[in-house]
Write a protein that holds these residues in place. Structure first.
Motif, PDB file in Angstrom:
ATOM      1  N   ASP A  23      31.996  33.860  13.725  1.00 39.38           N
ATOM      2  CA  ASP A  23      31.816  32.570  13.051  1.00 39.38           C
ATOM      3  C   ASP A  23      30.779  32.774  11.951  1.00 39.38           C
ATOM      4  O   ASP A  23      29.589  32.482  12.109  1.00 39.38           O
ATOM      5  CB  ASP A  23      31.355  31.516  14.062  1.00 39.38           C
ATOM      6  N   ARG A  40      29.760  32.107   7.969  1.00 36.09           N
ATOM      7  CA  ARG A  40      30.034  31.163   6.879  1.00 36.09           C
ATOM      8  C   ARG A  40      29.182  31.475   5.655  1.00 36.09           C
ATOM      9  O   ARG A  40      28.017  31.858   5.781  1.00 36.09           O
ATOM     10  CB  ARG A  40      29.740  29.730   7.329  1.00 36.09           C
ATOM     11  N   TYR A  41      29.797  31.284   4.489  1.00 35.96           N
ATOM     12  CA  TYR A  41      29.067  31.373   3.217  1.00 35.96           C
ATOM     13  C   TYR A  41      28.521  29.976   2.908  1.00 35.96           C
ATOM     14  O   TYR A  41      29.276  29.015   2.792  1.00 35.96           O
ATOM     15  CB  TYR A  41      30.003  31.828   2.097  1.00 35.96           C
ATOM     16  N   ILE A  42      27.192  29.881   2.806  1.00 32.60           N
ATOM     17  CA  ILE A  42      26.546  28.584   2.582  1.00 32.60           C
ATOM     18  C   ILE A  42      25.804  28.621   1.251  1.00 32.60           C
ATOM     19  O   ILE A  42      24.962  29.497   1.024  1.00 32.60           O
ATOM     20  CB  ILE A  42      25.572  28.244   3.727  1.00 32.60           C
ATOM     21  N   LEU A  83      24.824  34.096   3.869  1.00 32.20           N
ATOM     22  CA  LEU A  83      25.841  34.243   4.904  1.00 32.20           C
ATOM     23  C   LEU A  83      25.161  33.964   6.232  1.00 32.20           C
ATOM     24  O   LEU A  83      24.147  34.592   6.565  1.00 32.20           O
ATOM     25  CB  LEU A  83      26.426  35.661   4.903  1.00 32.20           C
ATOM     26  N   GLU A 115      27.179  31.786  13.083  1.00 32.37           N
ATOM     27  CA  GLU A 115      27.110  30.696  14.064  1.00 32.37           C
ATOM     28  C   GLU A 115      26.081  29.651  13.606  1.00 32.37           C
ATOM     29  O   GLU A 115      26.033  29.305  12.429  1.00 32.37           O
ATOM     30  CB  GLU A 115      26.807  31.267  15.451  1.00 32.37           C
ATOM     31  N   ILE A 155      33.597  38.922   2.810  1.00 33.83           N
ATOM     32  CA  ILE A 155      33.185  37.645   2.212  1.00 33.83           C
ATOM     33  C   ILE A 155      32.452  37.881   0.894  1.00 33.83           C
ATOM     34  O   ILE A 155      32.689  37.194  -0.097  1.00 33.83           O
ATOM     35  CB  ILE A 155      32.316  36.834   3.192  1.00 33.83           C
TER      36      ILE A 155
END
Length: 300
Positions: free
Chosen positions: A3, A5-7, A45, A48, A94
């Motif tokens: 899990d 994610r690119y934030i 990146l 979780e 990513i």
């Protein structure tokens, strides 16, 4: 699949980021939220619910996005949950989906596009034990200096920056006036995160050194003598004094380099050893062709 994610920067949860950084044994000053903000726009990146993360400084170029290494940020390390080959592969997938050009440093090896860079560190025990590991010439240079003394004053960081610009500015053109101004502003805003040392010879400044203090590590950010200070080995005196100030406190002095042989040999003369990081350099095929064509046209 992790899990992961690119934030984007404005959506990074500062309290959760700060909690991750403070709880990670491997956090550096370059993971600190305020330190990052001082020198770049960065996304992240995040694994979780902030179980792991890496900051990604971004620069908008004409028609594409570049992942780069900003001034005064040596590397952008992954912290938190331990890396696995699968996680590394996912991080890279990513990154290359977001950036057309990647040229940054981290603690991650992305296959053959990553190469090791020298980073010399020195665990500080006692001054006596550390000095026994000094080279003979370094010990001699420090012992023979009797006219120097050192004060610490974060408010005089502008003096340190000016000395460095005068001594080494031509060798570090990537450090422009904006970068120095950002550093000075951060030191004045967060003095508790820095140690600024002014070396005096009969009350006249002959050298200055700036260290960032974080997680029991002293990062050697800037240091330079003037002409008189060079003759007096004032930088060596200053570094030795800083070691003395932090003995028996479980500190590491991080020299942050260098690939330049003379600088590397000087840092090694204190008994330091290599703790490498990795430089990653990659371009999408279309951008690589475009840049190659541009350089060819520029030469013609």
């Amino acid at each position: 699949m992790y899990d992961l994610r690119y934030i984007e920067n404005e959506n990074v949860d500062k309290p959760k980021w700060d909690a991750l950084v403070s709880s990670s044994d491997h956090s550096l000053i370059f993971n600190n939220y305020d330190y990052l903000n001082a020198f770049c726009v960065w996304d992240a990146l995040v694994l979780e619910d902030y179980a792991g993360a890496i900051p990604l400084p971004r620069m908008e170029k004409t028609g594409y996005l570049k992942l780069y290494q900003p001034p005064f940020i040596q590397k952008c390390n992954w912290i938190g949950t331990a890396l696995t080959p699968e996680l590394i592969a996912q991080i890279w997938n990513i990154i290359k989906s977001k950036f057309a050009h990647v040229h940054f440093n981290s603690n991650i090896i992305f296959g053959n596009i990553s190469s090791p860079r020298i980073n010399l560190i020195l665990p500080i025990s006692t001054l006596d034990k550390n000095q026994k590991k000094y080279s003979k010439s370094l010990r001699k240079n420090i012992i023979k200096v009797t006219s120097l003394n050192l004060i610490t004053d974060q408010s005089q960081v502008k003096i340190t920056a000016e000395l460095y610009k005068n001594a080494y500015g031509d060798l570090n053109r990537q450090l422009n006036n904006e970068a120095y101004a950002s550093l000075i502003l951060l030191v004045n805003k967060k003095p508790e995160m820095f140690l600024n040392c002014i070396v005096l010879n009969h009350d006249k400044t002959v050298a200055a050194l700036l260290f960032a203090k974080y997680n029991n590590r002293l990062h050697y950010i800037l240091g330079a003598p003037n002409e008189q200070g060079r003759k007096l080995n004032a930088l060596s005196f200053g570094i030795n004094h800083v070691i003395s100030m932090h003995q028996n406190q479980n500190y590491i002095l991080d020299f942050e380099g260098s690939m330049i042989p003379s600088v590397k040999d000087y840092y090694k003369s204190f008994g330091s050893y290599d703790e490498p990081f990795y430089e990653t350099n990659w371009c999408t095929p279309w951008l690589k062709l475009l840049l190659k064509t541009y350089k060819r046209l520029k030469r013609s």
